[in-house]
Scaffold this motif. Structure first.
Motif, PDB file in Angstrom:
ATOM      1  N   ALA A 125      52.906  22.681  29.445  1.00 53.50           N
ATOM      2  CA  ALA A 125      54.237  22.362  29.207  1.00 53.50           C
ATOM      3  C   ALA A 125      54.231  20.928  29.360  1.00 53.50           C
ATOM      4  CB  ALA A 125      55.349  23.166  29.808  1.00 53.50           C
ATOM      5  N   LEU A 126      53.733  20.396  30.522  1.00 53.54           N
ATOM      6  CA  LEU A 126      53.711  19.291  31.001  1.00 53.54           C
ATOM      7  C   LEU A 126      52.796  18.330  29.964  1.00 53.54           C
ATOM      8  CD1 LEU A 126      54.456  16.763  32.805  1.00 53.54           C
ATOM      9  CD2 LEU A 126      52.382  17.636  34.252  1.00 53.54           C
ATOM     10  N   ARG A 127      51.788  18.676  29.603  1.00 58.28           N
ATOM     11  CA  ARG A 127      50.738  18.062  28.778  1.00 58.28           C
ATOM     12  C   ARG A 127      51.398  17.988  27.285  1.00 58.28           C
ATOM     13  NH1 ARG A 127      48.099  20.230  24.707  1.00 58.28           N
ATOM     14  NH2 ARG A 127      48.128  22.361  25.585  1.00 58.28           N
ATOM     15  N   GLU A 128      52.202  18.999  26.757  1.00 58.22           N
ATOM     16  CA  GLU A 128      52.657  19.088  25.498  1.00 58.22           C
ATOM     17  C   GLU A 128      53.888  18.080  25.396  1.00 58.22           C
ATOM     18  OE1 GLU A 128      51.904  19.980  22.560  1.00 58.22           O
ATOM     19  OE2 GLU A 128      50.375  21.421  22.783  1.00 58.22           O
ATOM     20  N   ALA A 129      54.559  18.064  26.424  1.00 63.77           N
ATOM     21  CA  ALA A 129      55.579  17.164  26.639  1.00 63.77           C
ATOM     22  C   ALA A 129      55.605  15.802  26.808  1.00 63.77           C
ATOM     23  CB  ALA A 129      56.655  17.580  27.750  1.00 63.77           C
ATOM     24  N   GLU A 130      54.653  15.516  27.416  1.00 65.84           N
ATOM     25  CA  GLU A 130      54.012  13.932  27.639  1.00 65.84           C
ATOM     26  C   GLU A 130      53.575  13.624  26.273  1.00 65.84           C
ATOM     27  OE1 GLU A 130      53.267  13.107  32.225  1.00 65.84           O
ATOM     28  OE2 GLU A 130      51.725  13.492  31.081  1.00 65.84           O
ATOM     29  N   GLU A 131      52.687  14.415  25.693  1.00 60.37           N
ATOM     30  CA  GLU A 131      52.030  14.170  24.355  1.00 60.37           C
ATOM     31  C   GLU A 131      52.952  13.853  23.201  1.00 60.37           C
ATOM     32  OE1 GLU A 131      49.152  17.008  23.270  1.00 60.37           O
ATOM     33  OE2 GLU A 131      47.806  16.565  24.740  1.00 60.37           O
ATOM     34  N   GLU A 132      53.840  14.915  23.135  1.00 60.22           N
ATOM     35  CA  GLU A 132      54.808  14.788  22.082  1.00 60.22           C
ATOM     36  C   GLU A 132      56.009  13.743  22.308  1.00 60.22           C
ATOM     37  OE1 GLU A 132      56.468  18.006  19.933  1.00 60.22           O
ATOM     38  OE2 GLU A 132      54.819  19.273  20.639  1.00 60.22           O
ATOM     39  N   LEU A 133      56.404  13.383  23.454  1.00 58.48           N
ATOM     40  CA  LEU A 133      57.325  12.096  23.681  1.00 58.48           C
ATOM     41  C   LEU A 133      56.815  11.038  23.598  1.00 58.48           C
ATOM     42  CD1 LEU A 133      59.434  13.939  26.424  1.00 58.48           C
ATOM     43  CD2 LEU A 133      60.278  13.699  24.173  1.00 58.48           C
ATOM     44  N   GLY A 134      55.270  10.838  24.122  1.00 60.96           N
ATOM     45  CA  GLY A 134      54.612   9.647  24.270  1.00 60.96           C
ATOM     46  C   GLY A 134      54.994   8.649  25.574  1.00 60.96           C
ATOM     47  N   VAL A 135      54.990  10.032  26.592  1.00 68.25           N
ATOM     48  CA  VAL A 135      55.348   9.254  27.930  1.00 68.25           C
ATOM     49  C   VAL A 135      54.085   9.597  29.033  1.00 68.25           C
ATOM     50  CG1 VAL A 135      57.759   9.391  27.519  1.00 68.25           C
ATOM     51  CG2 VAL A 135      56.637  11.216  28.409  1.00 68.25           C
ATOM     52  N   ARG A 136      54.224   8.959  30.130  1.00 73.72           N
ATOM     53  CA  ARG A 136      53.249   9.218  31.391  1.00 73.72           C
ATOM     54  C   ARG A 136      54.350   9.459  32.273  1.00 73.72           C
ATOM     55  NH1 ARG A 136      50.375  11.993  28.532  1.00 73.72           N
ATOM     56  NH2 ARG A 136      48.572  11.267  27.567  1.00 73.72           N
ATOM     57  N   GLY A 137      53.849  10.436  33.432  1.00 68.99           N
ATOM     58  CA  GLY A 137      54.689  10.334  34.614  1.00 68.99           C
ATOM     59  C   GLY A 137      56.030  11.195  34.386  1.00 68.99           C
ATOM     60  N   LEU A 138      56.221  12.232  33.544  1.00 69.19           N
ATOM     61  CA  LEU A 138      57.075  12.880  33.184  1.00 69.19           C
ATOM     62  C   LEU A 138      57.163  13.935  34.657  1.00 69.19           C
ATOM     63  CD1 LEU A 138      59.466  13.469  31.097  1.00 69.19           C
ATOM     64  CD2 LEU A 138      57.860  15.416  30.321  1.00 69.19           C
ATOM     65  N   PRO A 139      58.372  14.247  34.961  1.00 71.17           N
ATOM     66  CA  PRO A 139      58.508  15.295  35.901  1.00 71.17           C
ATOM     67  C   PRO A 139      57.843  16.599  35.483  1.00 71.17           C
ATOM     68  CG  PRO A 139      60.749  14.275  35.656  1.00 71.17           C
ATOM     69  CD  PRO A 139      59.720  13.747  34.736  1.00 71.17           C
ATOM     70  N   ARG A 140      57.518  17.422  36.393  1.00 70.50           N
ATOM     71  CA  ARG A 140      56.900  18.715  35.727  1.00 70.50           C
ATOM     72  C   ARG A 140      58.051  19.586  35.053  1.00 70.50           C
ATOM     73  NH1 ARG A 140      52.413  21.633  35.760  1.00 70.50           N
ATOM     74  NH2 ARG A 140      51.124  20.238  36.860  1.00 70.50           N
ATOM     75  N   PRO A 141      57.996  20.099  34.004  1.00 65.19           N
ATOM     76  CA  PRO A 141      59.025  20.964  33.350  1.00 65.19           C
ATOM     77  C   PRO A 141      59.416  22.317  34.395  1.00 65.19           C
ATOM     78  CG  PRO A 141      57.452  20.293  31.636  1.00 65.19           C
ATOM     79  CD  PRO A 141      56.921  19.940  32.841  1.00 65.19           C
ATOM     80  N   VAL A 142      60.627  22.644  34.212  1.00 64.27           N
ATOM     81  CA  VAL A 142      61.052  23.634  35.091  1.00 64.27           C
ATOM     82  C   VAL A 142      60.943  24.932  34.268  1.00 64.27           C
ATOM     83  CG1 VAL A 142      63.032  24.839  36.425  1.00 64.27           C
ATOM     84  CG2 VAL A 142      62.420  22.084  36.391  1.00 64.27           C
ATOM     85  N   PRO A 143      60.268  26.000  34.627  1.00 65.58           N
ATOM     86  CA  PRO A 143      60.026  27.214  34.000  1.00 65.58           C
ATOM     87  C   PRO A 143      61.241  27.911  33.909  1.00 65.58           C
ATOM     88  CG  PRO A 143      58.866  27.356  35.861  1.00 65.58           C
ATOM     89  CD  PRO A 143      59.457  26.100  35.802  1.00 65.58           C
ATOM     90  N   LEU A 144      62.111  28.331  32.819  1.00 72.79           N
ATOM     91  CA  LEU A 144      63.277  29.231  32.496  1.00 72.79           C
ATOM     92  C   LEU A 144      63.034  30.754  32.551  1.00 72.79           C
ATOM     93  CD1 LEU A 144      65.276  26.762  30.666  1.00 72.79           C
ATOM     94  CD2 LEU A 144      65.118  26.806  33.104  1.00 72.79           C
ATOM     95  N   PHE A 145      62.390  30.990  31.506  1.00 73.23           N
ATOM     96  CA  PHE A 145      62.073  32.335  31.156  1.00 73.23           C
ATOM     97  C   PHE A 145      60.832  32.360  29.934  1.00 73.23           C
ATOM     98  CE2 PHE A 145      65.494  30.850  28.415  1.00 73.23           C
ATOM     99  CZ  PHE A 145      65.129  31.362  27.037  1.00 73.23           C
ATOM    100  N   THR A 146      60.390  33.728  29.870  1.00 68.84           N
ATOM    101  CA  THR A 146      59.366  33.858  28.703  1.00 68.84           C
ATOM    102  C   THR A 146      60.038  35.071  27.813  1.00 68.84           C
ATOM    103  OG1 THR A 146      58.212  35.798  30.150  1.00 68.84           O
ATOM    104  CG2 THR A 146      57.408  33.355  30.090  1.00 68.84           C
ATOM    105  N   PHE A 147      59.616  35.091  26.562  1.00 68.08           N
ATOM    106  CA  PHE A 147      59.720  36.204  25.643  1.00 68.08           C
ATOM    107  C   PHE A 147      58.775  36.149  24.489  1.00 68.08           C
ATOM    108  CE2 PHE A 147      61.504  32.437  23.679  1.00 68.08           C
ATOM    109  CZ  PHE A 147      61.526  32.650  22.104  1.00 68.08           C
TER     110      PHE A 147
END
Length: 194
Positions: free
Chosen positions: A100-122
């Motif tokens: 989640a962190l890797r994908e968010a930083e890659e797609e947004l083109g940022v570094r130092g993003l806070p760790r995404p908070v898990p909500l649920f799975t399905f």
């Protein structure tokens, strides 16, 4: 910028070297209980409809607007569709949280993003696709510079603007399902993390 219309998807392009390499990425294959039962290249996973793992990260900015984008025409799954999540497949041996962190930083083109908070799975499944989906939320106050290989257009939309566009734009079906489940989850009294 939210009142501007995005450009059209444009002509379909042939696969490039990055897409071919993406097809060779090794993924964990999982069962109906999300237990690893094997590994296979991404291209084979898609071709044989093998169940695997994906992350969905809802990104909000400082004004609580949601990051929305249109996928590029070169994507292996749902090319040129709109999405209200960033994310992607979980690599072999990778945790959902790390992906989640890797994908968010890659797609947004940022570094130092806070760790995404898990909500649920399905478990998401259609006749063509099947994957375990981990839904996250993260606040991004950094200037975004999305990958041009992944994102053809982007904007931060209010929830009302996003809702108004749901019937107008062609959305990735798994993202729509994750968004529906997120709204249900929030309505059940479990607000998304901020």
């Amino acid at each position: 910028m939210t009142d501007q219309q995005p450009e059209g998807p444009g002509p379909q392009q042939p696969p490039d070297a990055d897409e071919i390499l993406d097809a060779d990425e090794i993924l964990d294959v999982v069962d109906e209980n999300d237990q690893v039962v094997g590994q296979a290249p991404r291209g084979e996973v898609y071709a044989r409809r093998l169940r695997h793992r994906c992350t969905f990260i809802l990104v909000r900015d400082a004004q609580d607007r949601i990051f929305v984008h249109r996928r590029t025409a070169r994507k292996l799954v749902f090319p040129s569709h709109y999405d209200m999540f960033v994310g992607g497949v979980v690599g072999a041996g990778e945790s959902y949280d790390d992906a989640a962190l890797r994908e968010a930083e890659e797609e947004l083109g940022v570094r130092g993003l806070p760790r995404p908070v898990p909500l649920f799975t399905f478990l998401y499944g259609t006749p063509e696709h099947s994957w375990w989906s981990a839904v996250y939320e993260v606040r991004c106050t950094l200037p975004v510079d999305p990958q041009p290989e992944e994102v053809a257009w982007h904007a931060f939309l209010t929830e009302e603007e996003l809702t108004a566009r749901l019937p107008e734009w062609e959305w990735v079906p798994d993202g729509l399902e994750a968004f529906r489940r997120l709204r249900d989850w929030e309505a059940a009294g479990r607000p998304a993390a901020g």
